[in-house]
Design a protein around this motif. Sequence first.
Motif, PDB file in Angstrom:
ATOM      1  N   LEU A  53      -1.550   0.172  -2.805  1.00  0.00           N
ATOM      2  CA  LEU A  53      -1.347   0.685  -4.151  1.00  0.00           C
ATOM      3  C   LEU A  53      -2.251  -0.111  -5.077  1.00  0.00           C
ATOM      4  O   LEU A  53      -2.147  -1.332  -5.153  1.00  0.00           O
ATOM      5  CB  LEU A  53       0.127   0.521  -4.552  1.00  0.00           C
ATOM      6  CG  LEU A  53       0.549   1.106  -5.882  1.00  0.00           C
ATOM      7  CD1 LEU A  53       0.289   2.610  -5.916  1.00  0.00           C
ATOM      8  CD2 LEU A  53       2.027   0.831  -6.114  1.00  0.00           C
ATOM      9  N   SER A  54      -3.145   0.562  -5.750  1.00  0.00           N
ATOM     10  CA  SER A  54      -4.079  -0.097  -6.655  1.00  0.00           C
ATOM     11  C   SER A  54      -3.327  -0.824  -7.760  1.00  0.00           C
ATOM     12  O   SER A  54      -2.335  -0.314  -8.289  1.00  0.00           O
ATOM     13  CB  SER A  54      -5.031   0.937  -7.254  1.00  0.00           C
ATOM     14  OG  SER A  54      -5.887   0.340  -8.187  1.00  0.00           O
ATOM     15  N   LYS A  55      -3.790  -2.002  -8.118  1.00  0.00           N
ATOM     16  CA  LYS A  55      -3.077  -2.787  -9.125  1.00  0.00           C
ATOM     17  C   LYS A  55      -3.025  -2.076 -10.472  1.00  0.00           C
ATOM     18  O   LYS A  55      -2.124  -2.318 -11.249  1.00  0.00           O
ATOM     19  CB  LYS A  55      -3.667  -4.188  -9.256  1.00  0.00           C
ATOM     20  CG  LYS A  55      -5.013  -4.287  -9.921  1.00  0.00           C
ATOM     21  CD  LYS A  55      -5.446  -5.739  -9.991  1.00  0.00           C
ATOM     22  CE  LYS A  55      -6.667  -5.932 -10.834  1.00  0.00           C
ATOM     23  NZ  LYS A  55      -7.072  -7.326 -10.897  1.00  0.00           N
ATOM     24  N   GLY A  56      -3.946  -1.153 -10.732  1.00  0.00           N
ATOM     25  CA  GLY A  56      -3.956  -0.423 -11.993  1.00  0.00           C
ATOM     26  C   GLY A  56      -2.790   0.549 -12.145  1.00  0.00           C
ATOM     27  O   GLY A  56      -2.444   0.926 -13.254  1.00  0.00           O
ATOM     28  N   VAL A  57      -2.180   0.966 -11.058  1.00  0.00           N
ATOM     29  CA  VAL A  57      -1.063   1.908 -11.115  1.00  0.00           C
ATOM     30  C   VAL A  57       0.226   1.302 -10.565  1.00  0.00           C
ATOM     31  O   VAL A  57       1.229   1.996 -10.433  1.00  0.00           O
ATOM     32  CB  VAL A  57      -1.383   3.222 -10.353  1.00  0.00           C
ATOM     33  CG1 VAL A  57      -2.548   3.949 -11.011  1.00  0.00           C
ATOM     34  CG2 VAL A  57      -1.661   2.951  -8.891  1.00  0.00           C
ATOM     35  N   ASP A  58       0.215   0.017 -10.245  1.00  0.00           N
ATOM     36  CA  ASP A  58       1.384  -0.662  -9.705  1.00  0.00           C
ATOM     37  C   ASP A  58       2.214  -1.246 -10.840  1.00  0.00           C
ATOM     38  O   ASP A  58       1.941  -2.333 -11.339  1.00  0.00           O
ATOM     39  CB  ASP A  58       0.948  -1.752  -8.736  1.00  0.00           C
ATOM     40  CG  ASP A  58       2.096  -2.436  -8.035  1.00  0.00           C
ATOM     41  OD1 ASP A  58       3.272  -2.151  -8.370  1.00  0.00           O
ATOM     42  OD2 ASP A  58       1.840  -3.255  -7.143  1.00  0.00           O
ATOM     43  N   ALA A  59       3.250  -0.526 -11.238  1.00  0.00           N
ATOM     44  CA  ALA A  59       4.083  -0.956 -12.373  1.00  0.00           C
ATOM     45  C   ALA A  59       4.841  -2.243 -12.084  1.00  0.00           C
ATOM     46  O   ALA A  59       5.264  -2.929 -13.006  1.00  0.00           O
ATOM     47  CB  ALA A  59       5.063   0.162 -12.727  1.00  0.00           C
ATOM     48  N   LEU A  60       5.004  -2.595 -10.820  1.00  0.00           N
ATOM     49  CA  LEU A  60       5.779  -3.764 -10.447  1.00  0.00           C
ATOM     50  C   LEU A  60       4.897  -4.958 -10.063  1.00  0.00           C
ATOM     51  O   LEU A  60       5.405  -5.981  -9.595  1.00  0.00           O
ATOM     52  CB  LEU A  60       6.716  -3.449  -9.291  1.00  0.00           C
ATOM     53  CG  LEU A  60       7.727  -2.320  -9.552  1.00  0.00           C
ATOM     54  CD1 LEU A  60       8.515  -2.030  -8.291  1.00  0.00           C
ATOM     55  CD2 LEU A  60       8.639  -2.679 -10.704  1.00  0.00           C
ATOM     56  N   LEU A  61       3.591  -4.863 -10.269  1.00  0.00           N
ATOM     57  CA  LEU A  61       2.675  -5.895  -9.807  1.00  0.00           C
ATOM     58  C   LEU A  61       3.032  -7.276 -10.316  1.00  0.00           C
ATOM     59  O   LEU A  61       3.048  -8.231  -9.553  1.00  0.00           O
ATOM     60  CB  LEU A  61       1.234  -5.563 -10.212  1.00  0.00           C
ATOM     61  CG  LEU A  61       0.193  -6.617  -9.843  1.00  0.00           C
ATOM     62  CD1 LEU A  61       0.067  -6.721  -8.330  1.00  0.00           C
ATOM     63  CD2 LEU A  61      -1.143  -6.302 -10.474  1.00  0.00           C
ATOM     64  N   ASP A  62       3.341  -7.397 -11.589  1.00  0.00           N
ATOM     65  CA  ASP A  62       3.586  -8.733 -12.140  1.00  0.00           C
ATOM     66  C   ASP A  62       5.057  -9.125 -12.140  1.00  0.00           C
ATOM     67  O   ASP A  62       5.453 -10.104 -12.764  1.00  0.00           O
ATOM     68  CB  ASP A  62       2.995  -8.874 -13.533  1.00  0.00           C
ATOM     69  CG  ASP A  62       3.515  -7.849 -14.520  1.00  0.00           C
ATOM     70  OD1 ASP A  62       4.330  -6.989 -14.119  1.00  0.00           O
ATOM     71  OD2 ASP A  62       3.108  -7.893 -15.684  1.00  0.00           O
ATOM     72  N   GLU A  63       5.890  -8.388 -11.395  1.00  0.00           N
ATOM     73  CA  GLU A  63       7.304  -8.751 -11.263  1.00  0.00           C
ATOM     74  C   GLU A  63       7.456  -9.823 -10.202  1.00  0.00           C
ATOM     75  O   GLU A  63       6.724  -9.836  -9.221  1.00  0.00           O
ATOM     76  CB  GLU A  63       8.128  -7.526 -10.864  1.00  0.00           C
ATOM     77  CG  GLU A  63       8.163  -6.445 -11.918  1.00  0.00           C
ATOM     78  CD  GLU A  63       8.889  -6.863 -13.181  1.00  0.00           C
ATOM     79  OE1 GLU A  63       9.938  -7.512 -13.061  1.00  0.00           O
ATOM     80  OE2 GLU A  63       8.405  -6.548 -14.283  1.00  0.00           O
ATOM     81  N   PRO A  64       8.422 -10.729 -10.359  1.00  0.00           N
ATOM     82  CA  PRO A  64       8.643 -11.772  -9.339  1.00  0.00           C
ATOM     83  C   PRO A  64       9.104 -11.178  -8.006  1.00  0.00           C
ATOM     84  O   PRO A  64       9.599 -10.131  -7.920  1.00  0.00           O
ATOM     85  CB  PRO A  64       9.720 -12.662  -9.934  1.00  0.00           C
ATOM     86  CG  PRO A  64      10.012 -12.163 -11.298  1.00  0.00           C
ATOM     87  CD  PRO A  64       9.266 -10.897 -11.502  1.00  0.00           C
TER      88      PRO A  64
END
Length: 168
Positions: A157-168
């Motif tokens: 999943l590309s980081k540009g569309v990953d809504a949870l990327l910066d979640e712990p």
Amino acid sequence: RVLPDFLDAAVSRESARAREGIESSGFSRLSGLRWPRAGVCMHALADTMDSLREHGFPPVFIFLYDQTWSLLCHLFDVAADVLGADDADSLEMGLSVFAWSLSAQGSSEKRVGSNFGQPHRDQSYSECHTADGRLAMCTLWVAVAAATVDSGCMHFLSKGVDALLDEP
């Protein structure tokens, strides 16, 4: 920077493209590595993992063989080139290594290392980035045999569309 024999200028240019892909998408692909020049035979590794599985052993037992560790050691040179590090000595390997011998979709085989059935994230954003957002860790996945949709290829999943990327 002096490149090892199995990395040549063409692969180094490919490394620069891979680095751009990691920065823009969060993942990338690097091809064209000349593993035989590094003394690594991917077919032999794949055949050995299949044999281990056929004899009831988990494919991770491939780490009992020197050629597997040689592959990992050479990956430091590759990772240093992709990440733009000064040298491989500046990189540190985490102790999270594993080997999979994937089964085709729909297979009823339920053995350790035969499939990874659920989507997952290897590390959280905060675990693999510095406080100012620079990449501090990366996961390397090496296909020792052809990876197809039927054999268990990876989906990213590309980081540009990953809504949870910066979640712990």
